[in-house]
Design a protein around this motif. Structure first.
Motif, PDB file in Angstrom:
ATOM      1  N   HIS A 111       0.809  -1.145   0.276  1.00 40.89           N
ATOM      2  CA  HIS A 111      -0.108   0.152   0.208  1.00 40.89           C
ATOM      3  C   HIS A 111       0.866   1.161   0.044  1.00 40.89           C
ATOM      4  O   HIS A 111       2.200   1.076   0.528  1.00 40.89           O
ATOM      5  CB  HIS A 111      -0.824   0.079   1.236  1.00 40.89           C
ATOM      6  N   GLY A 112       0.185   2.452  -0.350  1.00 40.75           N
ATOM      7  CA  GLY A 112       0.937   3.603  -0.476  1.00 40.75           C
ATOM      8  C   GLY A 112       1.632   3.825  -1.974  1.00 40.75           C
ATOM      9  O   GLY A 112       1.421   3.217  -2.836  1.00 40.75           O
ATOM     10  N   ARG A 113       2.180   4.846  -1.937  1.00 42.07           N
ATOM     11  CA  ARG A 113       2.855   5.482  -3.307  1.00 42.07           C
ATOM     12  C   ARG A 113       4.074   4.598  -3.500  1.00 42.07           C
ATOM     13  O   ARG A 113       4.954   4.443  -2.834  1.00 42.07           O
ATOM     14  CB  ARG A 113       3.461   6.877  -3.099  1.00 42.07           C
ATOM     15  N   ARG A 114       4.208   4.184  -4.824  1.00 39.84           N
ATOM     16  CA  ARG A 114       5.089   3.424  -5.292  1.00 39.84           C
ATOM     17  C   ARG A 114       6.479   3.821  -5.203  1.00 39.84           C
ATOM     18  O   ARG A 114       6.677   5.095  -5.437  1.00 39.84           O
ATOM     19  CB  ARG A 114       4.688   2.790  -6.925  1.00 39.84           C
ATOM     20  N   HIS A 115       7.322   3.159  -4.384  1.00 45.81           N
ATOM     21  CA  HIS A 115       8.826   3.675  -4.296  1.00 45.81           C
ATOM     22  C   HIS A 115       8.742   4.570  -3.297  1.00 45.81           C
ATOM     23  O   HIS A 115      10.037   5.438  -3.260  1.00 45.81           O
ATOM     24  CB  HIS A 115       9.474   3.889  -5.444  1.00 45.81           C
ATOM     25  N   SER A 116       7.748   4.907  -2.476  1.00 46.97           N
ATOM     26  CA  SER A 116       7.825   5.827  -1.463  1.00 46.97           C
ATOM     27  C   SER A 116       8.791   4.958  -0.211  1.00 46.97           C
ATOM     28  O   SER A 116       9.010   3.725  -0.310  1.00 46.97           O
ATOM     29  CB  SER A 116       6.603   5.895  -0.689  1.00 46.97           C
ATOM     30  N   ARG A 117       9.465   5.528   0.505  1.00 46.22           N
ATOM     31  CA  ARG A 117      10.375   4.848   1.389  1.00 46.22           C
ATOM     32  C   ARG A 117       9.586   3.984   2.496  1.00 46.22           C
ATOM     33  O   ARG A 117      10.122   3.006   2.764  1.00 46.22           O
ATOM     34  CB  ARG A 117      10.877   5.959   2.536  1.00 46.22           C
ATOM     35  N   HIS A 118       8.486   4.404   2.682  1.00 47.54           N
ATOM     36  CA  HIS A 118       7.623   3.347   3.580  1.00 47.54           C
ATOM     37  C   HIS A 118       7.243   2.202   2.735  1.00 47.54           C
ATOM     38  O   HIS A 118       7.525   0.964   3.069  1.00 47.54           O
ATOM     39  CB  HIS A 118       6.263   4.120   4.025  1.00 47.54           C
ATOM     40  N   ARG A 119       6.925   2.211   1.542  1.00 47.03           N
ATOM     41  CA  ARG A 119       6.405   1.184   0.538  1.00 47.03           C
ATOM     42  C   ARG A 119       7.673   0.374   0.151  1.00 47.03           C
ATOM     43  O   ARG A 119       7.579  -0.828   0.218  1.00 47.03           O
ATOM     44  CB  ARG A 119       5.633   1.560  -0.669  1.00 47.03           C
ATOM     45  N   ASP A 120       8.815   0.914   0.136  1.00 52.64           N
ATOM     46  CA  ASP A 120      10.097   0.264  -0.245  1.00 52.64           C
ATOM     47  C   ASP A 120      10.317  -0.574   0.834  1.00 52.64           C
ATOM     48  O   ASP A 120      10.824  -1.810   0.540  1.00 52.64           O
ATOM     49  CB  ASP A 120      11.101   1.101  -0.655  1.00 52.64           C
ATOM     50  N   ALA A 121      10.305  -0.215   1.836  1.00 54.50           N
ATOM     51  CA  ALA A 121      10.678  -0.894   3.088  1.00 54.50           C
ATOM     52  C   ALA A 121       9.637  -2.195   3.252  1.00 54.50           C
ATOM     53  O   ALA A 121      10.264  -3.330   3.604  1.00 54.50           O
ATOM     54  CB  ALA A 121      10.364  -0.028   4.334  1.00 54.50           C
ATOM     55  N   ALA A 122       8.398  -2.203   3.047  1.00 52.68           N
ATOM     56  CA  ALA A 122       7.640  -3.201   3.023  1.00 52.68           C
ATOM     57  C   ALA A 122       7.925  -4.083   1.769  1.00 52.68           C
ATOM     58  O   ALA A 122       7.687  -5.439   2.158  1.00 52.68           O
ATOM     59  CB  ALA A 122       6.306  -2.538   2.737  1.00 52.68           C
ATOM     60  N   ALA A 123       8.242  -3.644   0.932  1.00 53.52           N
ATOM     61  CA  ALA A 123       8.479  -4.608  -0.535  1.00 53.52           C
ATOM     62  C   ALA A 123       9.859  -5.480   0.148  1.00 53.52           C
ATOM     63  O   ALA A 123       9.858  -6.440  -0.273  1.00 53.52           O
ATOM     64  CB  ALA A 123       8.910  -3.779  -1.578  1.00 53.52           C
ATOM     65  N   ILE A 124      10.678  -4.707   0.640  1.00 50.54           N
ATOM     66  CA  ILE A 124      11.987  -5.358   1.133  1.00 50.54           C
ATOM     67  C   ILE A 124      11.715  -6.363   1.949  1.00 50.54           C
ATOM     68  O   ILE A 124      12.041  -7.641   1.981  1.00 50.54           O
ATOM     69  CB  ILE A 124      13.172  -4.467   1.243  1.00 50.54           C
ATOM     70  N   SER A 125      10.794  -6.123   3.115  1.00 48.17           N
ATOM     71  CA  SER A 125      10.577  -6.789   4.002  1.00 48.17           C
ATOM     72  C   SER A 125       9.673  -8.076   3.492  1.00 48.17           C
ATOM     73  O   SER A 125       9.925  -9.225   4.098  1.00 48.17           O
ATOM     74  CB  SER A 125       9.536  -6.155   5.136  1.00 48.17           C
ATOM     75  N   HIS A 126       8.891  -7.763   2.653  1.00 46.53           N
ATOM     76  CA  HIS A 126       8.015  -9.236   2.189  1.00 46.53           C
ATOM     77  C   HIS A 126       9.287 -10.103   1.685  1.00 46.53           C
ATOM     78  O   HIS A 126       8.975 -11.324   1.709  1.00 46.53           O
ATOM     79  CB  HIS A 126       7.523  -8.832   0.755  1.00 46.53           C
ATOM     80  N   HIS A 127      10.396  -9.847   0.828  1.00 42.35           N
ATOM     81  CA  HIS A 127      11.160 -10.742   0.354  1.00 42.35           C
ATOM     82  C   HIS A 127      12.432 -11.254   1.128  1.00 42.35           C
ATOM     83  O   HIS A 127      12.636 -12.427   1.388  1.00 42.35           O
ATOM     84  CB  HIS A 127      11.918 -10.221  -0.833  1.00 42.35           C
ATOM     85  N   TYR A 128      12.873 -10.304   1.937  1.00 42.56           N
ATOM     86  CA  TYR A 128      14.013 -10.609   2.834  1.00 42.56           C
ATOM     87  C   TYR A 128      13.719 -10.875   4.181  1.00 42.56           C
ATOM     88  O   TYR A 128      14.733 -11.505   4.737  1.00 42.56           O
ATOM     89  CB  TYR A 128      15.241  -9.507   2.664  1.00 42.56           C
ATOM     90  N   ASP A 129      12.875 -10.343   4.973  1.00 42.15           N
ATOM     91  CA  ASP A 129      12.558 -10.734   6.247  1.00 42.15           C
ATOM     92  C   ASP A 129      11.691 -11.948   6.407  1.00 42.15           C
ATOM     93  O   ASP A 129      10.595 -12.029   7.149  1.00 42.15           O
ATOM     94  CB  ASP A 129      11.704  -9.492   6.979  1.00 42.15           C
ATOM     95  N   VAL A 130      12.287 -13.097   5.740  1.00 45.90           N
ATOM     96  CA  VAL A 130      11.461 -14.335   5.897  1.00 45.90           C
ATOM     97  C   VAL A 130      11.938 -15.149   6.930  1.00 45.90           C
ATOM     98  O   VAL A 130      11.179 -15.431   7.928  1.00 45.90           O
ATOM     99  CB  VAL A 130      11.677 -15.016   4.253  1.00 45.90           C
ATOM    100  N   SER A 131      13.208 -15.534   6.800  1.00 42.44           N
ATOM    101  CA  SER A 131      13.949 -16.144   7.902  1.00 42.44           C
ATOM    102  C   SER A 131      15.598 -16.298   7.613  1.00 42.44           C
ATOM    103  O   SER A 131      15.696 -16.802   6.449  1.00 42.44           O
ATOM    104  CB  SER A 131      13.498 -17.558   8.092  1.00 42.44           C
ATOM    105  N   ASN A 132      16.255 -15.819   8.342  1.00 46.92           N
ATOM    106  CA  ASN A 132      17.857 -15.958   7.985  1.00 46.92           C
ATOM    107  C   ASN A 132      18.132 -17.395   8.065  1.00 46.92           C
ATOM    108  O   ASN A 132      18.965 -17.794   7.202  1.00 46.92           O
ATOM    109  CB  ASN A 132      18.216 -15.108   9.129  1.00 46.92           C
TER     110      ASN A 132
END
Length: 464
Positions: free
Chosen positions: A146-167
């Motif tokens: 949600h939010g404006r594409r490539h805003s800092r908040h949305r970028d953080a959510a996109a990165i979290s979706h892929h990378y904050d899975v499980s180390n």
């Protein structure tokens, strides 16, 4: 032993052969078969087995198993790649055997009509009558941003979706180097760890790192590039990431390596770094997340953080040239996402991810003030890297499922195998671009640089 042979010997545990299910009528079996033949044809390259045990196609070691008619239900509402990918993630569709062989079905999907014809109307009505006329809900692994594409908040959510899975999950796939980018392979027999070490060293040599210099690693992941640069080239490193899990694991690994005095990890957006200049900047596997509309900001930010005479190494996945110009950068159109046909990657793997053609990136790099000195395409190397990751996932399948769930493990199996084939076939590329911030016209580059060296890795004491 080749990687493909190893894959065949280390598949996920085979599921039982499908048996008739009283929930679904024989008419639904016939309807599903009719619709499958419409989508895939009557001569698929691998055997397709339905939930009642009936099959179509040749007798092959690899089988695509339709475990539920919901697979076709999903495909009807989203014809093509996305519908079948959703079915695979949900477990309605499965692959027993070599997933690379199973993915040959993609070519059949692209060559056949994606929508049922009038002749298949009775089958379609049967399926809708028994399963419902509303589209099935997507699997929960699908990203919802949600939010404006490539805003800092949305970028953080996109990165979290892929990378904050499980180390721990990533460690299963990536191995001890914890490096989630293309390795550099001397030969297919080199091995994943050696290929990743060679990639780190290649980046360091292209950057011309010297002891005591400041290196900024943008999108630092789990800190592997910085650990290598500090250990072997004596630099002081700063790594930035917007993944909470990555930052925590990177700090742990740096402490374990005894390099806390040499490396700092920050949970920080590349647009927020206040303390340049740096002597060199590496950006490995990060530019894909930037977005085309933000590329001028990205390169301008890195230019401003680099001292005159400093070097930038930008390593990123790229799209091939597009003769039709459909994906050429056009500022008035705003951001242009992954090319059409990559809905699965956009929704499940890299939400808001955007691939850029290398000519575009070169032009925008120079428009920011850099001088591009060297460009190298490593796409065959990424095919080898991805096949090694698939093998690692399949060898540790039960553990992976226990860590992240069956759906997410399926996402990774499908995306990595499909991406390997895409790099091998030239549909996707990856480039390392070396650029310099000129110093009054001086590049600081040797006349004929040599980046590969047979010499042993240097070991430098860290300073400070």
């Amino acid at each position: 032993m080749t990687i493909s042979r190893e894959l065949e010997e280390h598949e996920p545990a085979a599921q039982p052969t499908p048996v008739p299910d009283p929930r679904w009528s024989p008419e639904l079996v016939r309807a599903t078969r009719t619709l499958l033949e419409t989508f895939i044809g009557t001569a698929p390259p691998v055997r397709i087995v339905l939930w009642d045990g009936s099959a179509l196609g040749p007798d092959t070691p690899t089988q695509v198993v339709v475990r539920s008619p919901e697979a076709m239900h999903r495909a009807l509402f989203r014809p093509g790649e996305l519908g079948f990918a959703r079915a695979f993630v949900a477990g309605d569709l499965d692959v027993e055997g070599d997933i690379f062989a199973a993915l040959e079905l993609r070519d059949h999907l692209s060559a056949l009509p994606h929508r049922p014809t009038a002749a298949t109307a009775p089958a379609l009505l049967t399926l809708l009558r028994e399963l419902g006329a509303r589209p099935p809900a997507p699997p929960p692994e699908e990203a919802r941003l949600h939010g404006r594409r490539h805003s800092r908040h949305r970028d953080a959510a996109a990165i979290s979706h892929h990378y904050d899975v499980s180390n721990a999950f990533y460690r299963l796939i990536l191995g001890p180097t914890m490096t989630y980018s293309c390795g550099v392979w001397e030969s297919p027999a080199s091995g994943l760890d050696a290929a990743q070490t060679a990639k780190h060293e290649l980046v360091c040599r292209k950057l011309g790192l010297r002891p005591g210099e400041r290196l900024l690693d943008v999108g630092c992941g789990w800190g592997s590039m910085l650990i290598h640069a500090a250990r072997h080239h004596g630099v002081h490193g700063v790594g930035v990431t917007i993944s909470v899990e990555q930052a925590a694991e990177a700090r742990r690994r740096i402490a374990e390596a005894g390099l806390t005095d040499a490396i700092e990890i920050r949970l920080q957006d590349y647009r927020e770094i206040p303390d340049g200049p740096f002597d060199a900047i590496s950006s490995v596997g990060m530019v894909e997340h930037v977005g085309r509309a933000m590329l001028p900001t990205y390169f301008a930010s890195l230019y401003g953080l680099l001292r005159p005479g400093g070097r930038l190494l930008n390593h990123g996945i790229s799209s091939p040239g597009d003769p039709a110009g459909a994906y050429r950068y056009q500022p008035h159109l705003g951001p242009i996402p992954l090319p059409k046909g990559r809905d699965f990657l956009r929704r499940y793997v890299f939400p808001d991810g955007e691939l850029h053609e290398i000519g575009l990136m070169t032009s925008l790099t120079q428009a920011a003030g850099f001088e591009v000195r060297h460009v190298e395409n490593l796409r065959e190397h990424y095919g080898l890297t991805l096949r090694a990751w698939v093998r690692a996932l399949e060898e540790n399948w039960d553990t992976a499922v226990a860590q992240v769930g069956a759906g997410r493990a399926r996402v990774w199996r499908l995306y990595m195998a499909g991406s390997a084939l895409s790099f091998e076939g030239g549909q996707t590329q990856i480039h390392q671009t070396l650029a310099v911030r000129p110093d009054a016209g001086r590049s600081g580059q040797p006349l004929r640089p040599r980046y590969d060296s047979p010499a042993p890795l240097p070991t430098q004491p860290t300073t400070g």
